[in-house]
Write a protein that holds these residues in place. Structure first.
Motif, PDB file in Angstrom:
ATOM      1  N   LYS A 106       0.812  -1.221   0.000  1.00 34.48           N
ATOM      2  CA  LYS A 106       0.000   0.000   0.000  1.00 34.48           C
ATOM      3  C   LYS A 106       0.848   1.274   0.000  1.00 34.48           C
ATOM      4  N   ARG A 107       2.147   1.153   0.310  1.00 36.74           N
ATOM      5  CA  ARG A 107       3.014   2.340   0.289  1.00 36.74           C
ATOM      6  C   ARG A 107       3.441   2.702  -1.132  1.00 36.74           C
ATOM      7  N   PHE A 108       3.447   1.740  -2.024  1.00 36.46           N
ATOM      8  CA  PHE A 108       3.861   2.021  -3.408  1.00 36.46           C
ATOM      9  C   PHE A 108       2.821   2.904  -4.108  1.00 36.46           C
ATOM     10  N   PRO A 109       3.229   3.621  -5.168  1.00 35.80           N
ATOM     11  CA  PRO A 109       2.239   4.374  -5.962  1.00 35.80           C
ATOM     12  C   PRO A 109       1.104   3.434  -6.384  1.00 35.80           C
ATOM     13  N   SER A 110      -0.127   3.942  -6.345  1.00 35.96           N
ATOM     14  CA  SER A 110      -1.285   3.089  -6.619  1.00 35.96           C
ATOM     15  C   SER A 110      -1.870   3.379  -7.991  1.00 35.96           C
ATOM     16  N   VAL A 111      -2.547   2.398  -8.530  1.00 38.42           N
ATOM     17  CA  VAL A 111      -3.285   2.570  -9.785  1.00 38.42           C
ATOM     18  C   VAL A 111      -4.694   2.022  -9.582  1.00 38.42           C
ATOM     19  N   SER A 112      -5.648   2.605 -10.282  1.00 41.28           N
ATOM     20  CA  SER A 112      -7.035   2.126 -10.249  1.00 41.28           C
ATOM     21  C   SER A 112      -7.547   2.002 -11.665  1.00 41.28           C
ATOM     22  N   ARG A 113      -8.361   0.997 -11.910  1.00 43.15           N
ATOM     23  CA  ARG A 113      -9.029   0.930 -13.212  1.00 43.15           C
ATOM     24  C   ARG A 113     -10.287   0.085 -13.097  1.00 43.15           C
ATOM     25  N   LEU A 114     -11.254   0.444 -13.917  1.00 44.68           N
ATOM     26  CA  LEU A 114     -12.429  -0.389 -14.085  1.00 44.68           C
ATOM     27  C   LEU A 114     -12.082  -1.481 -15.089  1.00 44.68           C
ATOM     28  N   ALA A 115     -12.527  -2.686 -14.815  1.00 49.99           N
ATOM     29  CA  ALA A 115     -12.303  -3.766 -15.771  1.00 49.99           C
ATOM     30  C   ALA A 115     -13.259  -4.912 -15.460  1.00 49.99           C
ATOM     31  N   PHE A 116     -13.638  -5.618 -16.531  1.00 50.02           N
ATOM     32  CA  PHE A 116     -14.451  -6.808 -16.292  1.00 50.02           C
ATOM     33  C   PHE A 116     -13.536  -7.954 -15.909  1.00 50.02           C
ATOM     34  N   LEU A 117     -14.109  -8.953 -15.273  1.00 50.11           N
ATOM     35  CA  LEU A 117     -13.412 -10.210 -15.022  1.00 50.11           C
ATOM     36  C   LEU A 117     -14.390 -11.295 -15.459  1.00 50.11           C
ATOM     37  N   GLU A 118     -13.886 -12.276 -16.202  1.00 50.32           N
ATOM     38  CA  GLU A 118     -14.782 -13.322 -16.694  1.00 50.32           C
ATOM     39  C   GLU A 118     -14.087 -14.672 -16.662  1.00 50.32           C
ATOM     40  N   CYS A 119     -14.805 -15.674 -16.196  1.00 47.40           N
ATOM     41  CA  CYS A 119     -14.312 -17.047 -16.250  1.00 47.40           C
ATOM     42  C   CYS A 119     -14.355 -17.509 -17.702  1.00 47.40           C
ATOM     43  N   SER A 120     -13.329 -18.242 -18.140  1.00 48.21           N
ATOM     44  CA  SER A 120     -13.315 -18.676 -19.537  1.00 48.21           C
ATOM     45  C   SER A 120     -14.336 -19.786 -19.804  1.00 48.21           C
ATOM     46  N   GLY A 121     -14.794 -20.452 -18.771  1.00 45.04           N
ATOM     47  CA  GLY A 121     -15.860 -21.452 -18.932  1.00 45.04           C
ATOM     48  C   GLY A 121     -17.184 -20.814 -18.583  1.00 45.04           C
ATOM     49  N   ASN A 122     -17.739 -20.046 -19.527  1.00 46.32           N
ATOM     50  CA  ASN A 122     -18.872 -19.181 -19.167  1.00 46.32           C
ATOM     51  C   ASN A 122     -19.974 -19.189 -20.215  1.00 46.32           C
ATOM     52  N   TYR A 123     -20.352 -20.362 -20.659  1.00 47.11           N
ATOM     53  CA  TYR A 123     -21.530 -20.434 -21.547  1.00 47.11           C
ATOM     54  C   TYR A 123     -22.372 -21.648 -21.228  1.00 47.11           C
TER      55      TYR A 123
END
Lengths: 200, 410
Positions: free
Chosen positions: B132-149
């Motif tokens: 947590k002391r290091f410079p931080s980054v934030s981003r929105l992103a999806f996460l998806e399981c590859s076995g998802n149909y």
């Protein structure tokens, strides 16, 4: 001052070129010139964290590579492995590794078209070392990490023997295990999908 | 929801009021005979006219309205996000899908350590406080399981069951590139092993290029600590890549010059293509979309319907979403909700007037690389008749004349 203002621009350009020309699944290295441009003003090191001792690394560095790096001392064979399997594995994987209820490990009857499509160690796993690595780190499911290295060598030997890949007496150790060639290895290819319109 | 039928509610409230006098400020969920939960301390009279009784005082932790009960759908190995119950693109953290291989571990953040070693100048160990002391980054992103149909022959299947192993969060942490610099990674390194501290001691090999490019060691999700199911106290996050590579509960990273060929990347998350090919290290999630309204089990009425859904691509931004309301004969551009972000869920909508006749509606995503989401039959043919991981077909909904919406394969 001139150098300081021009350098980030050049680096940004290099970075853009890299991203545009190299598929992002390419396992190649990224040179120091193509690192994130927003980190260019970072110090060489922040000094956070501590050096870690070789002993501490050894205690958790349990991975085994296909070339055998990471395999521990010890040995085992399928005769001993069969006994361990019956006690510690058969409840989930079946008496002969074909019955389940959980993942099927042994191909068994290959005359059935249905069976040929089932993923087992004998027809799908490309490296024998992976069996050792996975059994040692994650099995048995209810007592992960509880097996000795000798037990894991013997269980690996039993599973390879049950799949018809080694004899019952073959001794597995750090030298013999990586030499076993798995039948499915020839089918494995790196991802061939690419950015763009082609559906693969 | 018919409040009047819940007789136990009014009974309990009356008793509380009798004992406590004025309306209580404490908010407690009360399970009624019909299985619905209500806030104790809220009387039927208040629900009839909330302007006549002072409301509940400020609290320490907010709660979802007791009228809203979205739930994940668990199985022994995963739990699925209720896509049909959500709006916009951000998944509430407690509804983010779960997939784990040895259960959710209990990790004391004070004892958490991340070791980075292998082809480095300085093998190091980092505590959570260090990270947590290091410079931080934030981003929105999806996460998806590859076995998802999944599909269903009778059409009675929800977006949650079809592809509910897709969720989106804002992830905050330290860029892995920052840690690579700190330990002095060798320029000859080509792969790293990421290992979790769960009962599966889950491992995946990842190309160094991804680590330098946009990998994050995330300790926060949607503004608070990462949830236990998502990798508390810290996880690897690889934007746009199949979910299992974003190793949760990360405890070790080993820098190497070859992949480790772990169980997950050999026997598990690989795809058979045709009779004699097994595709390996298929990291990127191809573009996909699904209409979440209307969808099963909704019933709709004829007239104006705003068709709504989500689209995403692991290869970059969504460039357009096309909607068909005549079973794929003609296609129309859907409106995309700004901002359209890289490797993120993008909301789309298309205003349509339904005449009440039976028809099929469907959406297809196109990403900035020109990839067009394929139909089911097209995808099956491209894979030589194999289903399996990375199956992202166009999903259709059949609208019956009585307004019932049912899944249709394409």
């Amino acid at each position: 001052m001139l150098v300081n203002t021009i350098k980030p621009f050049l680096l940004a350009a290099a970075s853009a070129t890299f991203l545009a020309t190299v598929p992002h699944t390419d396992p190649g290295t990224v040179s120091f010139e193509t690192r994130r441009t927003d980190t260019l003003h970072y110090p060489e090191r922040f000094g956070f964290g501590k050096p870690v001792s070789a002993e501490k690394i050894a205690a958790i560095d349990i991975d085994v590579r296909p070339d055998g790096k990471g395999l521990p001392a010890g040995k085992g064979n399928a005769v001993i492995g069969k006994q361990i399997y019956a006690v510690k594995c058969s409840a989930c994987h079946g008496a002969s590794g074909t019955e389940g209820p959980n993942d099927r490990l042994v191909l068994g009857d290959t005359t059935s078209a249905k069976n040929r499509r089932v993923k087992t160690i004998g027809n799908y796993w490309p490296y024998a070392t992976t069996v050792f690595d996975y059994v040692r780190r994650a099995m048995p499911f209810n007592q992960p990490g509880s097996l000795t290295d000798e037990e894991v060598y013997s269980l690996t030997a039993y599973l390879l023997h049950a799949n018809g890949l080694i004899s019952e007496k073959t001794e597995l150790n750090a030298s013999t295990l990586p030499k076993i060639v798995m039948p499915a290895k020839k089918y494995f290819v790196p991802d061939d999908r690419e950015d763009g319109p082609v559906v693969k | 929801m018919d409040i009047g039928k819940d007789k136990p509610l009014s009974g309990r409230i009356s008793r509380r009021k009798l004992l406590g006098g004025a309306a209580t400020a404490a908010v407690v969920l009360v399970q009624t005979a019909t299985g619905k939960a209500f806030q104790a301390g809220v009387s039927v009279a208040e629900l009839d006219d909330p302007t006549k009784i002072p409301g509940v005082l400020p609290g320490t932790v907010g709660t979802r309205s007791s009228f809203e009960q979205p739930v994940k759908k668990p199985s022994p190995t995963s739990s699925r996000t209720p896509l049909q119950d959500l709006y916009g693109t951000l998944t509430p953290s407690d509804l983010h899908y779960e997939r784990h291989h040895g259960g959710v571990p209990a990790i004391d953040p004070a004892k958490f350590e991340l070791v980075i070693h292998g082809m480095v100048e300085r093998p190091m160990v980092f505590t959570l406080a260090d990270l947590k002391r290091f410079p931080s980054v934030s981003r929105l992103a999806f996460l998806e399981c590859s076995g998802n149909y999944r599909g269903a022959n009778d059409g009675k299947i929800t977006p949650q069951d079809i592809c509910g192993l897709t969720s989106q969060s804002e992830w905050t942490g330290v860029a892995l590139s920052t840690l690579f610099r700190e330990v002095g990674v060798s320029e000859k390194a080509t792969w790293f092993l990421a290992e979790g501290g769960d009962a599966a001691v889950m491992t995946r090999s990842v190309p160094m290029s991804k680590g330098w490019k946009d990998a994050i060691i995330a300790y926060a999700q949607n503004g608070e600590a990462v949830r236990p199911e998502q990798g508390y106290p810290a996880r690897l996050f690889l934007p746009g890549w199949e979910g299992n590579t974003s190793i949760k509960w990360i405890r070790r990273i080993e820098i190497s010059d070859q992949p480790f060929m772990t169980r997950e990347e050999t026997s598990k998350y690989t795809e058979q293509v045709g009779p004699a090919k097994i595709r390996q290290f298929s990291f990127t999630m191809d573009a996909r979309s699904i209409i979440t309204y209307p969808s099963y089990p909704a019933r709709v009425e004829k007239g104006w319907i705003e068709i709504r859904g989500i689209a995403w691509s692991g290869r970059g931004k969504i460039s357009r979403v096309e909607v068909s309301t005549d079973a794929g004969k003609s296609w129309h551009l859907a409106a995309l909700q700004e901002p359209v972000l890289d490797k993120s869920l993008t909301a789309f909508r298309y205003l349509w007037q339904w005449n009440g006749g039976p028809t099929e509606i469907m959406s297809r995503a196109v990403d900035e690389t020109g990839y067009v989401q394929p139909f089911y039959k097209q995808l099956l043919a491209a894979r030589g008749g194999n289903m399996g991981y990375h199956f992202n077909p166009v999903t259709a909904w059949y609208l019956q004349s009585d307004g019932q919406v049912l899944f249709r394969s394409t």
